[in-house]
Scaffold this motif. Structure first.
Motif, PDB file in Angstrom:
ATOM      1  N   MET A 411       0.842  -1.198   0.000  1.00 47.62           N
ATOM      2  CA  MET A 411       0.000   0.000   0.000  1.00 47.62           C
ATOM      3  C   MET A 411       0.878   1.249   0.000  1.00 47.62           C
ATOM      4  O   MET A 411       0.715   2.164   0.803  1.00 47.62           O
ATOM      5  CB  MET A 411      -0.955  -0.013   1.196  1.00 47.62           C
ATOM      6  N   ASP A 412       1.843   1.257  -0.894  1.00 46.97           N
ATOM      7  CA  ASP A 412       2.766   2.372  -1.034  1.00 46.97           C
ATOM      8  C   ASP A 412       3.375   2.281  -2.433  1.00 46.97           C
ATOM      9  O   ASP A 412       3.239   1.263  -3.114  1.00 46.97           O
ATOM     10  CB  ASP A 412       3.855   2.296   0.037  1.00 46.97           C
ATOM     11  N   ILE A 413       4.090   3.327  -2.841  1.00 49.25           N
ATOM     12  CA  ILE A 413       4.632   3.347  -4.197  1.00 49.25           C
ATOM     13  C   ILE A 413       5.987   2.639  -4.255  1.00 49.25           C
ATOM     14  O   ILE A 413       6.636   2.409  -3.230  1.00 49.25           O
ATOM     15  CB  ILE A 413       4.774   4.792  -4.708  1.00 49.25           C
ATOM     16  N   LEU A 414       6.427   2.320  -5.459  1.00 52.56           N
ATOM     17  CA  LEU A 414       7.749   1.746  -5.672  1.00 52.56           C
ATOM     18  C   LEU A 414       8.821   2.809  -5.496  1.00 52.56           C
ATOM     19  O   LEU A 414       8.592   3.990  -5.770  1.00 52.56           O
ATOM     20  CB  LEU A 414       7.857   1.166  -7.084  1.00 52.56           C
ATOM     21  N   THR A 415       9.999   2.376  -5.051  1.00 52.52           N
ATOM     22  CA  THR A 415      11.136   3.285  -5.008  1.00 52.52           C
ATOM     23  C   THR A 415      11.646   3.488  -6.439  1.00 52.52           C
ATOM     24  O   THR A 415      11.281   2.747  -7.351  1.00 52.52           O
ATOM     25  CB  THR A 415      12.264   2.714  -4.146  1.00 52.52           C
ATOM     26  N   GLU A 416      12.498   4.492  -6.648  1.00 53.89           N
ATOM     27  CA  GLU A 416      13.063   4.748  -7.975  1.00 53.89           C
ATOM     28  C   GLU A 416      13.828   3.527  -8.485  1.00 53.89           C
ATOM     29  O   GLU A 416      13.756   3.182  -9.666  1.00 53.89           O
ATOM     30  CB  GLU A 416      13.985   5.968  -7.930  1.00 53.89           C
ATOM     31  N   ALA A 417      14.572   2.869  -7.589  1.00 56.27           N
ATOM     32  CA  ALA A 417      15.338   1.682  -7.995  1.00 56.27           C
ATOM     33  C   ALA A 417      14.401   0.545  -8.398  1.00 56.27           C
ATOM     34  O   ALA A 417      14.628  -0.142  -9.405  1.00 56.27           O
ATOM     35  CB  ALA A 417      16.252   1.244  -6.854  1.00 56.27           C
ATOM     36  N   GLU A 418      13.336   0.347  -7.633  1.00 59.62           N
ATOM     37  CA  GLU A 418      12.374  -0.720  -7.947  1.00 59.62           C
ATOM     38  C   GLU A 418      11.666  -0.436  -9.269  1.00 59.62           C
ATOM     39  O   GLU A 418      11.451  -1.342 -10.077  1.00 59.62           O
ATOM     40  CB  GLU A 418      11.348  -0.855  -6.810  1.00 59.62           C
ATOM     41  N   LEU A 419      11.324   0.825  -9.476  1.00 55.37           N
ATOM     42  CA  LEU A 419      10.678   1.206 -10.722  1.00 55.37           C
ATOM     43  C   LEU A 419      11.614   0.977 -11.911  1.00 55.37           C
ATOM     44  O   LEU A 419      11.205   0.475 -12.967  1.00 55.37           O
ATOM     45  CB  LEU A 419      10.252   2.677 -10.656  1.00 55.37           C
ATOM     46  N   GLY A 420      12.880   1.345 -11.736  1.00 58.22           N
ATOM     47  CA  GLY A 420      13.860   1.136 -12.791  1.00 58.22           C
ATOM     48  C   GLY A 420      14.021  -0.340 -13.139  1.00 58.22           C
ATOM     49  O   GLY A 420      14.106  -0.709 -14.322  1.00 58.22           O
ATOM     50  N   ASN A 421      14.068  -1.211 -12.127  1.00 59.40           N
ATOM     51  CA  ASN A 421      14.186  -2.654 -12.363  1.00 59.40           C
ATOM     52  C   ASN A 421      12.965  -3.199 -13.088  1.00 59.40           C
ATOM     53  O   ASN A 421      13.087  -4.049 -13.981  1.00 59.40           O
ATOM     54  CB  ASN A 421      14.361  -3.392 -11.030  1.00 59.40           C
ATOM     55  N   LEU A 422      11.787  -2.701 -12.704  1.00 61.26           N
ATOM     56  CA  LEU A 422      10.553  -3.152 -13.348  1.00 61.26           C
ATOM     57  C   LEU A 422      10.546  -2.793 -14.828  1.00 61.26           C
ATOM     58  O   LEU A 422      10.193  -3.618 -15.684  1.00 61.26           O
ATOM     59  CB  LEU A 422       9.346  -2.529 -12.640  1.00 61.26           C
ATOM     60  N   LEU A 423      10.958  -1.569 -15.147  1.00 62.66           N
ATOM     61  CA  LEU A 423      10.977  -1.122 -16.543  1.00 62.66           C
ATOM     62  C   LEU A 423      12.060  -1.837 -17.346  1.00 62.66           C
ATOM     63  O   LEU A 423      11.883  -2.099 -18.538  1.00 62.66           O
ATOM     64  CB  LEU A 423      11.191   0.390 -16.607  1.00 62.66           C
ATOM     65  N   ALA A 424      13.173  -2.166 -16.683  1.00 58.51           N
ATOM     66  CA  ALA A 424      14.260  -2.870 -17.376  1.00 58.51           C
ATOM     67  C   ALA A 424      13.825  -4.263 -17.823  1.00 58.51           C
ATOM     68  O   ALA A 424      14.326  -4.798 -18.812  1.00 58.51           O
ATOM     69  CB  ALA A 424      15.477  -2.961 -16.464  1.00 58.51           C
ATOM     70  N   GLN A 425      12.871  -4.851 -17.109  1.00 58.05           N
ATOM     71  CA  GLN A 425      12.387  -6.191 -17.433  1.00 58.05           C
ATOM     72  C   GLN A 425      11.185  -6.169 -18.388  1.00 58.05           C
ATOM     73  O   GLN A 425      10.705  -7.216 -18.811  1.00 58.05           O
ATOM     74  CB  GLN A 425      11.981  -6.923 -16.148  1.00 58.05           C
ATOM     75  N   SER A 426      10.704  -4.977 -18.721  1.00 58.73           N
ATOM     76  CA  SER A 426       9.476  -4.858 -19.512  1.00 58.73           C
ATOM     77  C   SER A 426       9.712  -5.145 -20.993  1.00 58.73           C
ATOM     78  O   SER A 426      10.518  -4.483 -21.644  1.00 58.73           O
ATOM     79  CB  SER A 426       8.888  -3.453 -19.346  1.00 58.73           C
ATOM     80  N   LYS A 427       8.975  -6.098 -21.529  1.00 58.30           N
ATOM     81  CA  LYS A 427       9.022  -6.382 -22.966  1.00 58.30           C
ATOM     82  C   LYS A 427       8.354  -5.265 -23.758  1.00 58.30           C
ATOM     83  O   LYS A 427       8.771  -4.929 -24.860  1.00 58.30           O
ATOM     84  CB  LYS A 427       8.336  -7.716 -23.262  1.00 58.30           C
ATOM     85  N   LEU A 428       7.299  -4.683 -23.190  1.00 58.83           N
ATOM     86  CA  LEU A 428       6.593  -3.614 -23.898  1.00 58.83           C
ATOM     87  C   LEU A 428       7.443  -2.353 -24.003  1.00 58.83           C
ATOM     88  O   LEU A 428       7.357  -1.626 -25.000  1.00 58.83           O
ATOM     89  CB  LEU A 428       5.269  -3.288 -23.188  1.00 58.83           C
ATOM     90  N   ALA A 429       8.270  -2.091 -22.985  1.00 55.47           N
ATOM     91  CA  ALA A 429       9.148  -0.912 -23.056  1.00 55.47           C
ATOM     92  C   ALA A 429      10.122  -1.052 -24.214  1.00 55.47           C
ATOM     93  O   ALA A 429      10.385  -0.088 -24.941  1.00 55.47           O
ATOM     94  CB  ALA A 429       9.897  -0.742 -21.742  1.00 55.47           C
ATOM     95  N   ARG A 430      10.644  -2.253 -24.412  1.00 53.52           N
ATOM     96  CA  ARG A 430      11.570  -2.475 -25.536  1.00 53.52           C
ATOM     97  C   ARG A 430      10.851  -2.342 -26.867  1.00 53.52           C
ATOM     98  O   ARG A 430      11.442  -1.943 -27.874  1.00 53.52           O
ATOM     99  CB  ARG A 430      12.219  -3.859 -25.409  1.00 53.52           C
ATOM    100  N   LYS A 431       9.574  -2.662 -26.881  1.00 55.17           N
ATOM    101  CA  LYS A 431       8.789  -2.609 -28.117  1.00 55.17           C
ATOM    102  C   LYS A 431       8.372  -1.187 -28.480  1.00 55.17           C
ATOM    103  O   LYS A 431       8.416  -0.802 -29.663  1.00 55.17           O
ATOM    104  CB  LYS A 431       7.537  -3.484 -27.970  1.00 55.17           C
ATOM    105  N   TYR A 432       7.991  -0.396 -27.498  1.00 54.42           N
ATOM    106  CA  TYR A 432       7.369   0.899 -27.782  1.00 54.42           C
ATOM    107  C   TYR A 432       8.228   2.121 -27.482  1.00 54.42           C
ATOM    108  O   TYR A 432       7.852   3.233 -27.857  1.00 54.42           O
ATOM    109  CB  TYR A 432       6.052   1.022 -27.004  1.00 54.42           C
ATOM    110  N   ASN A 433       9.344   1.954 -26.796  1.00 52.14           N
ATOM    111  CA  ASN A 433      10.113   3.125 -26.394  1.00 52.14           C
ATOM    112  C   ASN A 433      11.193   3.536 -27.382  1.00 52.14           C
ATOM    113  O   ASN A 433      12.001   4.414 -27.103  1.00 52.14           O
ATOM    114  CB  ASN A 433      10.722   2.909 -25.001  1.00 52.14           C
ATOM    115  N   LYS A 434      11.216   2.902 -28.549  1.00 49.83           N
ATOM    116  CA  LYS A 434      12.143   3.320 -29.594  1.00 49.83           C
ATOM    117  C   LYS A 434      11.547   4.499 -30.361  1.00 49.83           C
ATOM    118  O   LYS A 434      10.384   4.477 -30.740  1.00 49.83           O
ATOM    119  CB  LYS A 434      12.405   2.165 -30.571  1.00 49.83           C
TER     120      LYS A 434
END
Length: 512
Positions: A411-434
């Motif tokens: 019941m709280d937000i992710l830290t910057e490090a946790e958010l960064g790790n989540l995005l690093a593992q995202s398949k959609l980020a690799r697909k759409y962030n180019k």
């Protein structure tokens, strides 16, 4: 049978279903939690839309979190509009707390901390999977609604799209659209007039000013490629759990044009691409719009009309829309009347207007022998709510004041490090962030203009060269005529009358 036993029986009968369901908590009577008297919502009717309402701090966001978690566990993907920025904790398991254990003991449910599959998305330059759409995908009708143009200006936009279709000019981003508008009344004015009639510079100027307004709110980031495929909202993980897609909207609260643009695009795309499925055993996608009162207060008329239409029609696509707001009166009546599930947290009666709103809210719920609904609405505690859902036959379930279960995730937000790790593992980020900026109307029209200018310059040079040749030819001809008309000085002297008379005189004397 005591009143308490009768209440428990009514709750049990009204919350027993054949298919899958979600448990929200346990029913309450006279302020006491009825352990094991579960308040359930059948999965089958969750595409009938819903409302989560209540004053600030009463637990709306936690209820949203509970619904999202349980839908994910049932394999139903979820889309959350996170305007306050406090939902990213769904990606991590709850650390637990003695008060949570106490709550769940009253409810009669074990507390099982869990994390859930989450995708973080964004419309702006915040970190996350970039959501984009092209101008062409919107089409002239939606673009006209977003811009709020006149009928005449809407006609011009339709002509612009027709010209681009006829000439294979892709309209991808705002610079494409702005360029073709400028071209229509400048370099391409004659071409447009011949094919489609005269286009007013005043009208195109007005459209351009409205485009600049969207551009200033971040539209230049939203419009473009790679365009987001709504099918990517329907993903499930390797364990069969639906992905919870969280769109970060914390930085666009003051950008209603951008949000209206996005919502219109998303709802129209979902409605046009998802297949009809009627009332199946489970929804295909559930969308939660947090702080919906901000949207309805700031939204354009086009967005309001579109939401009203979509709410009525999109249910058959297996999609449910859930609005999270402070007061049910924040939601237009045309939308409110279509909502099946209602979770009403406490309301505060500080003014006469508040008391009137509470009475109106109480009338939206089924009649009950166990509560004075208006009174209960003001006495609910944090994490408690009045719940009314639709059963599998579409009839309202018994109204129940409910002790809501706690979220299984953080019941709280992710830290910057946790958010960064989540995005690093995202398949959609690799697909759409180019970043993609392929040749489109802007580049093609610039090339066309340059070619036309080069041809014009070449033609002008040829004309100037021809003119020089003609001038030189005339000069030579004139010079020749002048030379032919001039006599040799010697001939001129010899042929003069004086010389002739002298010669004749000499000859006469000789003959004599």
């Amino acid at each position: 049978m005591s009143n308490s036993d009768k209440f428990k029986k009514d709750i049990a009968d009204g919350n027993t279903f054949k298919g899958h369901y979600i448990t929200l908590g346990a029913a309450m009577l006279d302020g006491e939690t009825m352990t094991n008297s579960y308040v359930n919502v059948p999965l089958k009717t969750m595409n009938r839309h819903g409302l989560i309402a209540g004053a600030t701090g009463t637990g709306k966001t936690k209820t949203l979190q509970v619904l999202a978690e349980n839908l994910s566990e049932k394999g139903v993907p979820v889309l959350l509009m996170d305007i306050k920025g406090d939902l990213s904790g769904l990606a991590k398991a709850s650390p637990g707390h003695p008060k949570i254990d106490e709550r769940h003991e009253k409810i009669g449910l074990p507390f099982d901390p869990k994390s859930f599959p989450v995708e973080i998305m964004t419309l702006s330059e915040q970190d996350g999977v970039r959501l984009r759409a092209t101008i062409s995908e919107f089409g002239p009708v939606l673009i006209s609604r977003i811009l709020g143009v006149t009928e005449t200006q809407a006609g011009i936009i339709s002509v612009i799209f027709k010209y681009c279709d006829d000439n294979q000019l892709p309209l991808l981003d705002l610079k494409d659209f702005k360029k073709i508008l400028q071209y229509a009344t400048s370099e391409g004015k004659k071409e447009f007039e011949e094919a489609y009639g005269r286009i007013s510079t005043a009208s195109t100027g007005a459209i351009l000013r409205k485009l600049v307004e969207i551009e200033q709110q971040g539209g230049d980031i939203f419009f473009g490629e790679t365009s987001f495929d709504t099918q990517d909202l329907l993903r499930v993980d390797e364990n069969g759990r639906g992905y919870i897609n969280i769109i970060r909207l914390t930085d666009i609260q003051d950008k209603p044009k951008l949000f209206s643009t996005f919502m219109l695009s998303l709802l129209a795309e979902i409605y046009s691409t998802f297949p009809e499925q009627g009332d199946s055993g489970r929804p295909e996608l559930i969308m939660f719009i947090d702080e919906a009162h901000l949207i309805f207060n700031e939204a354009s008329d086009a967005l309001l009309n579109q939401i009203e239409s979509i709410v009525k029609l999109i249910r058959s696509k297996g999609v449910g829309l859930y609005f999270v707001t402070q007061n049910p009166t924040d939601v237009p009546e045309a939308v409110l009347g279509q909502l099946g599930l209602k979770v009403q947290h406490a309301l505060r009666a500080f003014t006469a207007k508040d008391r009137k709103a509470i009475k109106l809210t109480a009338q939206n719920y089924p009649d009950t022998d166990y509560y004075d609904t208006a009174e209960v609405l003001t006495s609910l505690g944090i994490g408690e709510a009045l719940v009314s859902a639709l059963d599998e036959k579409g009839k309202p379930t018994p109204l129940a004041a409910t002790m809501m279960r706690a979220p299984m995730s953080r019941m709280d937000i992710l830290t910057e490090a946790e958010l960064g790790n989540l995005l690093a593992q995202s398949k959609l980020a690799r697909k759409y962030n180019k970043e993609v900026d392929r040749e489109s109307a802007y580049e093609m029209l610039n090339a066309k203009i340059k070619l036309a200018e080069a041809e014009e310059a070449k033609q002008k040079a040829k004309e100037e060269q021809d003119a020089l040749k003609r001038t030189e030819s005339k000069r030579k001809s004139s010079s020749s005529r002048r030379r032919s008309s001039r006599q040799n000085p010697i001939v001129k002297v010899l042929s003069s009358p004086t010389v002739i008379r002298s010669v004749l005189g000499i000859l006469t004397k000789m003959l004599k």
